[in-house]
Design an enzyme around this catalytic site. Sequence first.
Site: not given
Ligand code: ADP
Length: 348
Positions: A38-40, A123, A125
């Site tokens: 994901g965003v991480d 959270s 995602g």
């Molecule tokens: P979590 O494990 O906290 O749920 P995720 O990374 O799976 O974290 O998702 C958190 C949010 O970040 C989601 O709404 C996802 O759509 C969003 N996201 C994913 N990639 C990016 C990005 N490059 N920039 C901004 N938001 C993002």
Amino acid sequence: MHRKEYFMPLEIVRNDITKMKVDAIVNAADESLLGGGGVDGAIHRAAGAGLLAECRTLGGCKTGMAQITGGYNLPAKYVIHTVGPIYNDGKHGEKALLESCYRESLALAKEHNCETVAFPLISSGVYGYPKDQALKVAIDVISDFLLENEMTVYIVIFDKDTYQISEKLFSDIAEYIDDNYVDEHTDYRRERIRMNALPSMAPCARRKKSDIDSFEMCECKAMAVGSGLDDALSQMDESFSEMLLRKIDERGMTDAQCYKKANIDRKLFSKIRSDVNYKPSKPTVLAFAISLELTLAETKDMLMKAGFALSHSNKFDIIIEYFIKNGNYNIFEINEALFAFDQSLLGA
Ligand code: ADP
């Protein structure tokens, strides 16, 4: 990024957070802080190996807490890593933990003198927090923080679906817009026919009693009193700026409490305060009306002083009216709704 003349302290933008040119971006990390999906994953890829190396030295992070590192190859100077709760059923303290993520991250940003910070929807995602509720938590905590602190905060939304605010709010507002659109368009036609049929000077008589608010009373009084320009000028009411300052006093607010709650920039506020004849934009008037929690009649009065009126033939006005009628004066929620309906935002 699009820069407004007067920026708003909280903005919802659609972007990839790794592209944000801000002092700090927030990462939705896991407790290991060693990178994930994901965003991480996106943040680690864009920042480069230096970020992971620094994260290894931190020894992890508890859910609801936050840690700060450098931004390495990112445009942002810092990355604040916070660990959101895994959503179970909402009865396991998820909300409190998510609130804590925003609070802890904002505290770290403040400690490091960040002026601009961008959050993803933590959270929402793979951790499964319902997106509308995740957005509401973000807006609530950030708006509380902004009442006491000078910072510009972005909520960065990546995917289109996440824009969906609570279904309930959506359908209620949509319904309200529909109803009022229909009413207004019918009334408008009828009104025109009547206007053509009537002699020109009877605005009060044509209105239903319930429609006559203070604004319309003034209008009629001014007309009845005199015809000369001097007379008209002597009937001039207090200005927008004067009314604003009076209302702030009546509410027992400080100036700062008022403009912050209105999502209005300090520089704009001091312009208004120092210029008794300042001509604000309509969204600016409404932002103050919301901040001061004015009734609908008072809102119309304040709008009138700036040369505006609420109309049922545009969605922007109907949405504002909907919130005022429902006693919901949270400007960030209102902006969320305006945004969802493609309207310009308050406090811009
Ligand atoms: P979590 O494990 O906290 O749920 P995720 O990374 O799976 O974290 O998702 C958190 C949010 O970040 C989601 O709404 C996802 O759509 C969003 N996201 C994913 N990639 C990016 C990005 N490059 N920039 C901004 N938001 C993002």
